[in-house]
Design a protein around this motif. Structure first.
Motif, PDB file in Angstrom:
ATOM      1  N   GLN A  47      40.459  51.374  43.874  1.00 36.06           N
ATOM      2  CA  GLN A  47      41.733  50.700  44.101  1.00 36.06           C
ATOM      3  C   GLN A  47      42.259  50.141  42.773  1.00 36.06           C
ATOM      4  OE1 GLN A  47      41.560  47.578  46.999  1.00 36.06           O
ATOM      5  NE2 GLN A  47      43.728  47.766  47.449  1.00 36.06           N
ATOM      6  N   ARG A  48      43.516  50.420  42.509  1.00 37.75           N
ATOM      7  CA  ARG A  48      44.147  49.939  41.275  1.00 37.75           C
ATOM      8  C   ARG A  48      44.636  48.504  41.471  1.00 37.75           C
ATOM      9  NH1 ARG A  48      46.221  55.309  41.930  1.00 37.75           N
ATOM     10  NH2 ARG A  48      47.917  54.372  43.082  1.00 37.75           N
ATOM     11  N   PRO A  49      44.720  47.735  40.394  1.00 35.03           N
ATOM     12  CA  PRO A  49      45.192  46.348  40.530  1.00 35.03           C
ATOM     13  C   PRO A  49      46.636  46.247  41.017  1.00 35.03           C
ATOM     14  CG  PRO A  49      44.141  46.680  38.384  1.00 35.03           C
ATOM     15  CD  PRO A  49      44.250  48.023  39.032  1.00 35.03           C
ATOM     16  N   ASP A  50      47.448  47.274  40.737  1.00 36.50           N
ATOM     17  CA  ASP A  50      48.845  47.192  41.152  1.00 36.50           C
ATOM     18  C   ASP A  50      49.103  47.797  42.527  1.00 36.50           C
ATOM     19  OD1 ASP A  50      48.291  49.727  40.279  1.00 36.50           O
ATOM     20  OD2 ASP A  50      50.227  50.038  39.288  1.00 36.50           O
TER      21      ASP A  50
END
Length: 119
Positions: A47-50
């Motif tokens: 999962q990406r932070p954005d």
């Protein structure tokens, strides 16, 4: 499936075969739930932070309502409604596994599968 068939439909096991069947069903539930939890951890690694927040835990609400309704029906003498809960559980497990086949629905698959196991 064989363990569930040996349970006999009662709440507590009465014979040694039913005790072994209850143990088998409990262990397989732990195995299935563990698989979904490991999948959730693996998905969280990518999962990406954005990425937008996901509120998949709200999918547990229908499963909790189904279990509560089945428990209430059983207490009021309508034990014939319990097989419907078993069907919902099976559909949740199968639906969760099928959702895991695509990346777009994998996170939903974890929640649906865990709901099926929880029922």
């Amino acid at each position: 499936v064989g363990g569930m068939m040996q349970l006999g439909g009662g709440l507590l096991p009465q014979t040694s075969a039913q005790m072994l069947a209850a143990t088998a069903v409990a262990l397989s539930s732990v195995n299935l739930a563990g698989g979904f939890l490991v999948t959730q951890k693996m998905l969280a690694m990518f999962q990406r932070p954005d990425d937008p927040d996901e509120y998949n835990e709200y999918y547990f609400i229908p499963a909790a309502a189904a279990v509560g309704t089945a428990f209430a029906l059983y207490n009021f003498g309508a034990a014939s409604a319990l097989p419907a809960l078993g069907l919902g559980s099976a559909l949740g497990c199968i639906g969760g596994i099928s959702c895991l086949s695509k990346q777009e629905t994998a996170r939903l698959g974890v929640v649906v599968g865990m709901s099926g196991v929880g029922m």
